[in-house]
Design a protein around this motif. Structure first.
Motif, PDB file in Angstrom:
ATOM      1  N   SER A 136       0.841  -1.373  -0.117  1.00 41.33           N
ATOM      2  CA  SER A 136       0.093  -0.101  -0.091  1.00 41.33           C
ATOM      3  C   SER A 136       0.874   1.254  -0.022  1.00 41.33           C
ATOM      4  CB  SER A 136      -0.758  -0.067   1.366  1.00 41.33           C
ATOM      5  OG  SER A 136      -1.694   1.111   1.231  1.00 41.33           O
ATOM      6  N   PHE A 137       0.333   2.294  -0.525  1.00 39.20           N
ATOM      7  CA  PHE A 137       0.969   3.702  -0.394  1.00 39.20           C
ATOM      8  C   PHE A 137       0.256   4.399   0.616  1.00 39.20           C
ATOM      9  CE2 PHE A 137       1.804   8.054  -1.299  1.00 39.20           C
ATOM     10  CZ  PHE A 137       3.169   8.013  -1.596  1.00 39.20           C
ATOM     11  N   VAL A 138       0.951   4.849   1.737  1.00 40.29           N
ATOM     12  CA  VAL A 138       0.398   5.157   2.794  1.00 40.29           C
ATOM     13  C   VAL A 138       1.318   6.830   2.801  1.00 40.29           C
ATOM     14  CG1 VAL A 138      -0.203   3.552   3.892  1.00 40.29           C
ATOM     15  CG2 VAL A 138       2.043   4.585   4.394  1.00 40.29           C
ATOM     16  N   GLY A 139       0.377   7.845   3.165  1.00 39.77           N
ATOM     17  CA  GLY A 139       1.153   9.268   3.354  1.00 39.77           C
ATOM     18  C   GLY A 139       0.088  10.273   3.845  1.00 39.77           C
ATOM     19  N   TYR A 140       0.381  11.457   3.427  1.00 40.20           N
ATOM     20  CA  TYR A 140      -0.154  12.750   3.710  1.00 40.20           C
ATOM     21  C   TYR A 140      -0.698  13.634   2.629  1.00 40.20           C
ATOM     22  CZ  TYR A 140       3.956  15.182   3.454  1.00 40.20           C
ATOM     23  OH  TYR A 140       5.332  15.462   3.151  1.00 40.20           O
ATOM     24  N   ARG A 141      -1.763  14.333   2.635  1.00 33.24           N
ATOM     25  CA  ARG A 141      -2.201  15.292   1.500  1.00 33.24           C
ATOM     26  C   ARG A 141      -1.163  16.348   1.504  1.00 33.24           C
ATOM     27  NH1 ARG A 141      -6.648  14.429  -1.017  1.00 33.24           N
ATOM     28  NH2 ARG A 141      -7.796  13.698   0.616  1.00 33.24           N
ATOM     29  N   SER A 142      -0.470  16.337   0.225  1.00 33.16           N
ATOM     30  CA  SER A 142       0.678  17.503   0.372  1.00 33.16           C
ATOM     31  C   SER A 142       0.221  18.543  -0.830  1.00 33.16           C
ATOM     32  CB  SER A 142       1.843  16.953  -0.187  1.00 33.16           C
ATOM     33  OG  SER A 142       1.821  16.213  -1.441  1.00 33.16           O
ATOM     34  N   GLY A 143      -1.153  18.435  -1.348  1.00 32.25           N
ATOM     35  CA  GLY A 143      -1.493  19.501  -2.476  1.00 32.25           C
ATOM     36  C   GLY A 143      -2.789  18.878  -2.755  1.00 32.25           C
ATOM     37  N   ARG A 144      -3.306  19.744  -3.935  1.00 30.82           N
ATOM     38  CA  ARG A 144      -4.528  19.395  -4.494  1.00 30.82           C
ATOM     39  C   ARG A 144      -4.245  17.851  -5.349  1.00 30.82           C
ATOM     40  NH1 ARG A 144      -8.716  22.803  -8.122  1.00 30.82           N
ATOM     41  NH2 ARG A 144     -10.270  21.233  -7.957  1.00 30.82           N
ATOM     42  N   ASN A 145      -4.905  16.814  -4.909  1.00 28.85           N
ATOM     43  CA  ASN A 145      -4.852  15.612  -5.599  1.00 28.85           C
ATOM     44  C   ASN A 145      -3.560  15.223  -5.540  1.00 28.85           C
ATOM     45  OD1 ASN A 145      -7.651  15.674  -6.477  1.00 28.85           O
ATOM     46  ND2 ASN A 145      -6.945  16.898  -8.114  1.00 28.85           N
ATOM     47  N   GLU A 146      -2.757  15.337  -4.342  1.00 29.29           N
ATOM     48  CA  GLU A 146      -1.517  14.664  -4.210  1.00 29.29           C
ATOM     49  C   GLU A 146      -1.206  14.116  -3.036  1.00 29.29           C
ATOM     50  OE1 GLU A 146       1.792  17.630  -4.935  1.00 29.29           O
ATOM     51  OE2 GLU A 146       0.899  18.222  -6.625  1.00 29.29           O
ATOM     52  N   LEU A 147      -0.528  12.951  -2.790  1.00 27.86           N
ATOM     53  CA  LEU A 147      -0.126  12.483  -1.614  1.00 27.86           C
ATOM     54  C   LEU A 147       1.493  12.164  -1.561  1.00 27.86           C
ATOM     55  CD1 LEU A 147      -2.436   9.307  -0.858  1.00 27.86           C
ATOM     56  CD2 LEU A 147      -2.010  11.236   0.318  1.00 27.86           C
ATOM     57  N   SER A 148       1.964  12.612  -0.595  1.00 24.88           N
ATOM     58  CA  SER A 148       3.364  12.169  -0.208  1.00 24.88           C
ATOM     59  C   SER A 148       3.437  11.316   0.783  1.00 24.88           C
ATOM     60  CB  SER A 148       4.167  13.733   0.082  1.00 24.88           C
ATOM     61  OG  SER A 148       4.002  14.527  -0.662  1.00 24.88           O
ATOM     62  N   GLY A 149       4.452  10.419   0.565  1.00 26.96           N
ATOM     63  CA  GLY A 149       4.517   9.209   1.568  1.00 26.96           C
ATOM     64  C   GLY A 149       5.365   8.190   1.271  1.00 26.96           C
ATOM     65  N   ARG A 150       4.911   7.025   1.438  1.00 27.36           N
ATOM     66  CA  ARG A 150       5.899   5.797   1.376  1.00 27.36           C
ATOM     67  C   ARG A 150       5.254   4.624   1.172  1.00 27.36           C
ATOM     68  NH1 ARG A 150       6.625   3.156   6.277  1.00 27.36           N
ATOM     69  NH2 ARG A 150       5.878   4.321   7.951  1.00 27.36           N
ATOM     70  N   ASN A 151       5.820   3.632   0.453  1.00 21.69           N
ATOM     71  CA  ASN A 151       5.209   2.247   0.432  1.00 21.69           C
ATOM     72  C   ASN A 151       5.278   1.310   1.490  1.00 21.69           C
ATOM     73  OD1 ASN A 151       4.199   2.740  -2.521  1.00 21.69           O
ATOM     74  ND2 ASN A 151       6.409   2.274  -3.189  1.00 21.69           N
ATOM     75  N   VAL A 152       4.491   0.842   1.816  1.00 25.31           N
ATOM     76  CA  VAL A 152       4.554  -0.400   2.964  1.00 25.31           C
ATOM     77  C   VAL A 152       4.002  -1.708   2.480  1.00 25.31           C
ATOM     78  CG1 VAL A 152       4.032   1.321   4.642  1.00 25.31           C
ATOM     79  CG2 VAL A 152       2.148   0.326   3.963  1.00 25.31           C
ATOM     80  N   ARG A 153       4.497  -2.609   3.156  1.00 23.01           N
ATOM     81  CA  ARG A 153       4.071  -4.185   2.859  1.00 23.01           C
ATOM     82  C   ARG A 153       3.886  -4.607   4.227  1.00 23.01           C
ATOM     83  NH1 ARG A 153       5.773  -6.043  -2.188  1.00 23.01           N
ATOM     84  NH2 ARG A 153       5.470  -7.990  -1.573  1.00 23.01           N
ATOM     85  N   PHE A 154       2.729  -5.647   4.156  1.00 21.75           N
ATOM     86  CA  PHE A 154       2.290  -6.092   5.393  1.00 21.75           C
ATOM     87  C   PHE A 154       1.425  -7.485   5.121  1.00 21.75           C
ATOM     88  CE2 PHE A 154      -0.635  -2.753   4.490  1.00 21.75           C
ATOM     89  CZ  PHE A 154      -1.987  -3.425   4.292  1.00 21.75           C
ATOM     90  N   THR A 155       1.351  -8.344   6.008  1.00 19.67           N
ATOM     91  CA  THR A 155       0.590  -9.487   5.834  1.00 19.67           C
ATOM     92  C   THR A 155      -0.493  -9.699   6.586  1.00 19.67           C
ATOM     93  OG1 THR A 155       2.697 -10.736   5.200  1.00 19.67           O
ATOM     94  CG2 THR A 155       0.863 -12.233   5.823  1.00 19.67           C
ATOM     95  N   VAL A 156      -1.736  -9.838   6.252  1.00 20.53           N
ATOM     96  CA  VAL A 156      -2.885 -10.007   7.145  1.00 20.53           C
ATOM     97  C   VAL A 156      -3.412 -11.652   7.085  1.00 20.53           C
ATOM     98  CG1 VAL A 156      -5.340  -9.757   7.235  1.00 20.53           C
ATOM     99  CG2 VAL A 156      -3.883  -7.999   6.218  1.00 20.53           C
ATOM    100  N   TYR A 157      -3.497 -11.935   8.329  1.00 25.22           N
ATOM    101  CA  TYR A 157      -3.675 -13.566   8.586  1.00 25.22           C
ATOM    102  C   TYR A 157      -5.040 -13.640   9.171  1.00 25.22           C
ATOM    103  CZ  TYR A 157       1.421 -13.141   9.028  1.00 25.22           C
ATOM    104  OH  TYR A 157       2.605 -12.883   8.949  1.00 25.22           O
ATOM    105  N   LEU A 158      -5.893 -14.701   8.787  1.00 19.37           N
ATOM    106  CA  LEU A 158      -7.268 -15.134   9.179  1.00 19.37           C
ATOM    107  C   LEU A 158      -6.934 -15.993  10.381  1.00 19.37           C
ATOM    108  CD1 LEU A 158     -10.038 -15.322   8.778  1.00 19.37           C
ATOM    109  CD2 LEU A 158      -9.794 -17.249   7.402  1.00 19.37           C
ATOM    110  N   MET A 159      -7.551 -15.439  11.350  1.00 17.27           N
ATOM    111  CA  MET A 159      -7.157 -15.873  12.903  1.00 17.27           C
ATOM    112  C   MET A 159      -8.557 -16.698  13.194  1.00 17.27           C
ATOM    113  SD  MET A 159      -4.379 -14.902  13.489  1.00 17.27           S
ATOM    114  CE  MET A 159      -4.264 -15.532  15.439  1.00 17.27           C
TER     115      MET A 159
END
Length: 85
Positions: free
Chosen positions: A58-81
């Motif tokens: 996913s790309f996570v970040g913050y709004r840095s302008g109109r229709n713009e996000l600044s941030g970084r890519n993250v990877r994570f695993t979701v487990y069915l418990m």
């Protein structure tokens, strides 16, 4: 609703593993960028045959302008418990 887990976060109950991934991605964005944290794209990258474990990016970040996000890519695993109760 099923119970889903992700390393570093509290478990959540959600209708699908993708819904749970959206919650975890938003938690990651808020942890990194505070209340202004936002989630951009969310993609399932790989999964087990029975789809009990799915790795998302996913790309996570913050709004840095109109229709713009600044941030970084993250990877994570979701487990069915667990299943319905």
């Amino acid at each position: 609703m099923n119970l889903y887990a992700c390393s570093g976060f509290k478990s959540v109950r959600a209708d699908s593993i993708r819904d749970a991934a959206e919650v975890f991605a938003l938690r990651s964005a808020r942890r990194a960028f505070g209340r202004s944290g936002r989630v951009g794209t969310l993609n399932a990258e790989c999964w087990t045959v029975c789809a009990r474990n799915v790795e998302f990016s996913s790309f996570v970040g913050y709004r840095s302008g109109r229709n713009e996000l600044s941030g970084r890519n993250v990877r994570f695993t979701v487990y069915l418990m667990g299943g319905d109760k």
